[in-house]
Scaffold this motif. Structure first.
Motif, mmCIF file in Angstrom:
data_model
loop_
_atom_site.group_PDB
_atom_site.id
_atom_site.type_symbol
_atom_site.label_atom_id
_atom_site.label_comp_id
_atom_site.label_asym_id
_atom_site.label_seq_id
_atom_site.Cartn_x
_atom_site.Cartn_y
_atom_site.Cartn_z
ATOM 1 N N GLN A 166 127.679 30.763 49.217
ATOM 2 C CA GLN A 166 126.866 30.618 48.007
ATOM 3 C C GLN A 166 126.185 31.950 47.713
ATOM 4 O OE1 GLN A 166 124.769 26.887 47.469
ATOM 5 N NE2 GLN A 166 122.896 28.051 47.139
ATOM 6 N N TYR A 167 126.217 32.357 46.452
ATOM 7 C CA TYR A 167 125.616 33.611 46.002
ATOM 8 C C TYR A 167 124.810 33.355 44.741
ATOM 9 C CZ TYR A 167 129.115 35.630 49.113
ATOM 10 O OH TYR A 167 129.884 35.942 50.207
ATOM 11 N N ASP A 168 123.907 34.243 44.424
ATOM 12 C CA ASP A 168 123.131 34.134 43.189
ATOM 13 C C ASP A 168 123.975 34.471 41.967
ATOM 14 O OD1 ASP A 168 120.789 33.321 44.478
ATOM 15 O OD2 ASP A 168 120.163 35.394 44.812
ATOM 16 N N THR A 169 124.940 35.393 42.118
ATOM 17 C CA THR A 169 125.782 35.804 40.994
ATOM 18 C C THR A 169 127.221 36.009 41.457
ATOM 19 O OG1 THR A 169 125.480 38.180 41.347
ATOM 20 C CG2 THR A 169 123.827 37.056 39.952
ATOM 21 N N VAL A 170 128.138 35.984 40.500
ATOM 22 C CA VAL A 170 129.541 36.267 40.790
ATOM 23 C C VAL A 170 129.675 37.711 41.287
ATOM 24 C CG1 VAL A 170 131.831 36.500 39.756
ATOM 25 C CG2 VAL A 170 130.383 34.556 39.153
ATOM 26 N N GLU A 171 128.917 38.624 40.712
ATOM 27 C CA GLU A 171 128.989 40.032 41.110
ATOM 28 C C GLU A 171 128.634 40.214 42.588
ATOM 29 O OE1 GLU A 171 128.785 39.613 36.862
ATOM 30 O OE2 GLU A 171 127.346 38.929 38.375
ATOM 31 N N GLU A 172 127.621 39.482 43.056
ATOM 32 C CA GLU A 172 127.255 39.549 44.477
ATOM 33 C C GLU A 172 128.391 39.025 45.345
ATOM 34 O OE1 GLU A 172 123.579 37.719 45.647
ATOM 35 O OE2 GLU A 172 122.528 38.564 43.929
ATOM 36 N N ALA A 173 129.038 37.947 44.916
ATOM 37 C CA ALA A 173 130.141 37.367 45.673
ATOM 38 C C ALA A 173 131.295 38.354 45.793
ATOM 39 C CB ALA A 173 130.613 36.076 45.002
ATOM 40 N N VAL A 174 131.651 39.003 44.690
ATOM 41 C CA VAL A 174 132.759 39.962 44.694
ATOM 42 C C VAL A 174 132.431 41.163 45.581
ATOM 43 C CG1 VAL A 174 134.095 41.547 43.248
ATOM 44 C CG2 VAL A 174 133.670 39.209 42.479
ATOM 45 N N ALA A 175 131.219 41.666 45.498
ATOM 46 C CA ALA A 175 130.809 42.805 46.329
ATOM 47 C C ALA A 175 130.869 42.436 47.807
ATOM 48 C CB ALA A 175 129.415 43.272 45.940
ATOM 49 N N ASP A 176 130.441 41.230 48.145
ATOM 50 C CA ASP A 176 130.457 40.797 49.533
ATOM 51 C C ASP A 176 131.882 40.636 50.042
ATOM 52 O OD1 ASP A 176 128.886 39.957 51.848
ATOM 53 O OD2 ASP A 176 129.771 37.980 51.488
ATOM 54 N N GLN A 177 132.782 40.121 49.210
ATOM 55 C CA GLN A 177 134.176 39.961 49.624
ATOM 56 C C GLN A 177 134.827 41.314 49.844
ATOM 57 O OE1 GLN A 177 135.371 37.289 50.647
ATOM 58 N NE2 GLN A 177 137.572 37.265 50.446
ATOM 59 N N ARG A 178 134.477 42.297 49.040
ATOM 60 C CA ARG A 178 135.007 43.645 49.236
ATOM 61 C C ARG A 178 134.542 44.201 50.587
ATOM 62 N NH1 ARG A 178 137.667 47.342 46.497
ATOM 63 N NH2 ARG A 178 137.576 49.437 47.358
ATOM 64 N N GLU A 179 133.272 44.001 50.916
ATOM 65 C CA GLU A 179 132.748 44.455 52.212
ATOM 66 C C GLU A 179 133.529 43.802 53.351
ATOM 67 O OE1 GLU A 179 128.640 44.319 54.826
ATOM 68 O OE2 GLU A 179 128.547 43.881 52.685
ATOM 69 N N PHE A 180 133.824 42.516 53.212
ATOM 70 C CA PHE A 180 134.605 41.780 54.204
ATOM 71 C C PHE A 180 135.992 42.414 54.371
ATOM 72 C CE2 PHE A 180 137.746 38.439 54.959
ATOM 73 C CZ PHE A 180 137.274 37.887 56.140
ATOM 74 N N ALA A 181 136.658 42.726 53.255
ATOM 75 C CA ALA A 181 137.985 43.352 53.306
ATOM 76 C C ALA A 181 137.913 44.737 53.946
ATOM 77 C CB ALA A 181 138.574 43.443 51.903
ATOM 78 N N GLU A 182 136.860 45.479 53.646
ATOM 79 C CA GLU A 182 136.717 46.828 54.202
ATOM 80 C C GLU A 182 136.556 46.811 55.719
ATOM 81 O OE1 GLU A 182 133.608 48.431 51.737
ATOM 82 O OE2 GLU A 182 135.064 49.098 50.226
ATOM 83 N N LEU A 183 135.963 45.755 56.276
ATOM 84 C CA LEU A 183 135.893 45.633 57.738
ATOM 85 C C LEU A 183 137.290 45.586 58.345
ATOM 86 C CD1 LEU A 183 133.035 43.038 58.276
ATOM 87 C CD2 LEU A 183 132.989 45.478 58.826
#
Length: 108
Positions: free
Chosen positions: A65-82
């Motif tokens: 759960q995120y406050d915005t779609v933009e936060e969700a997308v940024a977090d998923q990118r961080e996950f992929a970068e790991l």
């Protein structure tokens, strides 16, 4: 508040991820609890689906759960970068799908 489901898929027969990725994921998941991000040869790229065929293994999933779609997308990118950092030789697809808009609490 938007809710999302994240999936991780990878090629079959690639073996066990390195310990460094397990350690990084423990920290990542502990700090935060999905748009597709593909990791190939240590590089992360954003790719829009859907896809006609799947020859990957589901490596995991989570409901977030995120406050915005933009936060969700940024977090998923961080996950992929790991994955790009700790297991660059494997192709990984990290998919994010919005599954609801709420309610903010049960019964609302």
């Amino acid at each position: 508040m938007p809710r999302f489901m994240g999936f991780v898929r990878m090629e079959e027969g690639v073996g066990t991820p390195p310990q460094a990725l397990f350690d990084a994921m423990d920290t990542y998941i502990g700090d935060q609890d999905a748009v597709n991000f593909v990791v190939r040869k240590g590089e992360v790229s954003r790719v829009d689906g859907p896809y006609a065929e799947a020859k990957e293994v589901v490596g995991g999933w989570a409901i977030m759960q995120y406050d915005t779609v933009e936060e969700a997308v940024a977090d998923q990118r961080e996950f992929a970068e790991l994955h790009a950092k700790h297991w660059p030789e494997v192709t990984v697809v990290a998919t994010l799908r919005q599954i609801s808009n709420g309610p903010d609490a049960p019964g609302e």
